[in-house]
Structure formats: C-alpha cells, structure tokens
Design a protein around this motif. Structure first.
Motif, short mmCIF file in Angstrom:
data_model
loop_
_atom_site.label_atom_id
_atom_site.label_comp_id
_atom_site.label_asym_id
_atom_site.label_seq_id
_atom_site.Cartn_x
_atom_site.Cartn_y
_atom_site.Cartn_z
N ALA A 86 0.84 -1.21 0.00
CA ALA A 86 0.00 0.00 0.00
C ALA A 86 0.87 1.26 0.00
O ALA A 86 0.61 2.21 -0.75
CB ALA A 86 -0.93 0.00 1.21
N LEU A 87 1.92 1.26 0.81
CA LEU A 87 2.81 2.42 0.85
C LEU A 87 3.55 2.60 -0.47
O LEU A 87 3.72 3.74 -0.95
CB LEU A 87 3.80 2.29 2.01
N LEU A 88 3.98 1.49 -1.08
CA LEU A 88 4.65 1.57 -2.38
C LEU A 88 3.70 2.11 -3.44
O LEU A 88 4.08 2.92 -4.28
CB LEU A 88 5.19 0.21 -2.79
N ALA A 117 9.18 2.84 8.19
CA ALA A 117 7.91 3.15 8.85
C ALA A 117 7.25 1.88 9.38
O ALA A 117 6.74 1.87 10.51
CB ALA A 117 6.98 3.87 7.88
N ILE A 118 7.27 0.81 8.59
CA ILE A 118 6.63 -0.44 9.00
C ILE A 118 7.28 -1.02 10.25
O ILE A 118 6.61 -1.59 11.10
CB ILE A 118 6.64 -1.46 7.83
N SER A 146 -5.40 -2.14 7.76
CA SER A 146 -5.83 -0.74 7.61
C SER A 146 -5.25 0.15 8.71
O SER A 146 -4.82 1.27 8.45
CB SER A 146 -7.35 -0.64 7.55
N GLU A 147 -5.21 -0.37 9.94
CA GLU A 147 -4.62 0.39 11.04
C GLU A 147 -3.11 0.55 10.82
O GLU A 147 -2.54 1.61 11.08
CB GLU A 147 -4.91 -0.31 12.37
N GLY A 148 -2.48 -0.50 10.32
CA GLY A 148 -1.04 -0.44 10.04
C GLY A 148 -0.71 0.60 8.98
O GLY A 148 0.27 1.34 9.11
N ILE A 149 -1.53 0.67 7.95
CA ILE A 149 -1.32 1.69 6.90
C ILE A 149 -1.48 3.08 7.49
O ILE A 149 -0.68 3.98 7.24
CB ILE A 149 -2.30 1.46 5.72
N ARG A 150 -2.53 3.28 8.31
CA ARG A 150 -2.77 4.58 8.91
C ARG A 150 -1.59 5.00 9.79
O ARG A 150 -1.09 6.13 9.69
CB ARG A 150 -4.06 4.54 9.74
N LEU A 151 -1.12 4.07 10.63
CA LEU A 151 0.03 4.38 11.52
C LEU A 151 1.29 4.65 10.71
O LEU A 151 2.05 5.58 11.02
CB LEU A 151 0.25 3.23 12.49
N LEU A 210 1.52 5.82 7.67
CA LEU A 210 1.38 7.15 7.04
C LEU A 210 1.63 8.26 8.04
O LEU A 210 2.25 9.29 7.70
CB LEU A 210 0.01 7.29 6.39
N GLN A 211 1.18 8.09 9.27
CA GLN A 211 1.45 9.08 10.31
C GLN A 211 2.95 9.17 10.57
O GLN A 211 3.50 10.26 10.73
CB GLN A 211 0.72 8.73 11.61
N ILE A 212 3.60 8.03 10.64
CA ILE A 212 5.05 8.00 10.86
C ILE A 212 5.77 8.69 9.71
O ILE A 212 6.67 9.51 9.92
CB ILE A 212 5.54 6.55 11.03
N LEU A 213 5.35 8.40 8.49
CA LEU A 213 6.00 8.99 7.31
C LEU A 213 5.76 10.50 7.22
O LEU A 213 6.59 11.23 6.70
CB LEU A 213 5.51 8.31 6.04
N SER A 214 4.63 10.97 7.73
CA SER A 214 4.34 12.41 7.68
C SER A 214 4.95 13.15 8.86
O SER A 214 4.85 14.36 8.95
CB SER A 214 2.82 12.65 7.62
#
Length: 190
Positions: free
Chosen positions: A152-154, A166-167, A177-182, A184-188
């Motif tokens: 998803a991140l790629l 980030a992962i 879905s929660e992992g993607i959200r977290l 994205l927060q880490i990456l931002s």
C-alpha cells in the motif's frame, strides 16, 4: 487488483499455470523458482499475484513468496524492463541474489538473467540501488499483513526504504488498515 489466488492447480505449462477457483480457471505466469516449488496437479495452491493490464491483454503473474512479488513490482518500474523480462530475471536469480548483485554492482551476475544486457544491467543498478535492498525484499520481509502494508505504501509512491522504516515502527498486532494509517502518520512526521 487481484492480490492473491488460492485454488486447485489443474495445469502446468511452463511458465503458465492454471488454477481453478470455484470453477473459474485462472491462467497465471510464474517464475521458474515458483514453478519448482509447486505441489502436484490436483493439490491446493496459494499464490501472491500481480495483475498487469495492457491495452491488448490482462496478464496475471503469480509468486510463491510475497518477497518475489515485491521484487517483481520493483523491477517493472525500471525503464526498459517489462513484466516478462522481470519474470525472466526472477527465474534466473533468487531475490537475495538479485539484491546482492544490485548492491554490489555485479553487472556480470545481472547479465546472466535472460533478456538482460550490459546496458540494462547498468540501468537496473542505477535505478534500483537505493530502492532494492536484501533486507527490504528478502524472504525475511514482513508477514502477509506487513507485506500488504508495504504494498500500500509503495502504491502511494513511497520508496522501499522509507516504507520499511515506517513499517518497523508499526506494532505487529495491528490489522492492515490500522497499520497503513500508523505508517502514514510515521512517514508524515506526526
């Protein structure tokens, strides 16, 4: 997108397989490394897949390991390497050997893969040396849920290195879905 197929293996015509899923036969092109690890005809098989949509065809590619699919997706982003060439590369080199060849700039090893000449090998090294690391794509890569987060991140445009960093900070007990959200927060930077 078809991300995974589980069904009955009904045909093996290298490099193409046919997997029956509830009465529908999916033709799937696989690298030789996956073909060698397949069970006998009539057995249940589960493959990670990548659907390539072109103007004239929809082609499904299958992989025994998520790391192979991730490597395939990374390879097809290189200028001049299409899905068939990427499949040939993964048929000739393991994911770890490929990552090592790119990091060590081993043109001789890369040119052993079918369809790869010296100029293409040089382009692969140039374009992938920062994106293709053995630890980010190897067989010790994240579990299925983690690989779904990585994919998803790629797909959102992050590179392998950023996404994997980030992962690693995402707790292992969260759903996709929660992992993607977290992540994205880490990456931002939040």
């Amino acid at each position: 997108m078809i991300g995974r197929i589980t069904g009955t293996l009904i045909e093996k015509n290298p490099p193409t397989l046919c997997v029956d899923v509830n009465g529908i036969g999916y033709e799937i092109d696989v690298p030789m490394s996956t073909l060698y690890d397949l069970p006998e005809l009539g057995a249940t098989v589960s493959l990670h897949t990548h659907l390539s949509v072109r103007e004239d065809a929809h082609v499904l590619f299958g992989f025994g390991k998520a790391s192979e699919r991730s490597a395939f997706r990374t390879l097809i982003k290189v200028s001049g390497i299409g899905p068939k060439t990427a499949l040939g590369i993964l048929s000739g080199l393991s994911v770890d050997d490929l990552a090592t060849a790119i990091q060590s700039q081993d043109i001789a090893l890369l040119t052993r893969a079918p369809g790869i000449g010296k100029k293409t090998a040089e382009r692969m090294i140039l374009e992938l040396r920062d994106k293709f690391h053995a630890e980010s794509i190897s067989t010790t890569a994240p579990t299925t849920d983690r690989s779904d987060i990585l994919n998803a991140l790629l797909a959102l445009g992050y590179n392998n290195t950023e996404a994997n960093k980030a992962i690693k900070k995402v707790p292992s007990d969260v759903n996709v879905s929660e992992g993607i959200r977290l992540a994205l927060q880490i990456l931002s930077g939040r």
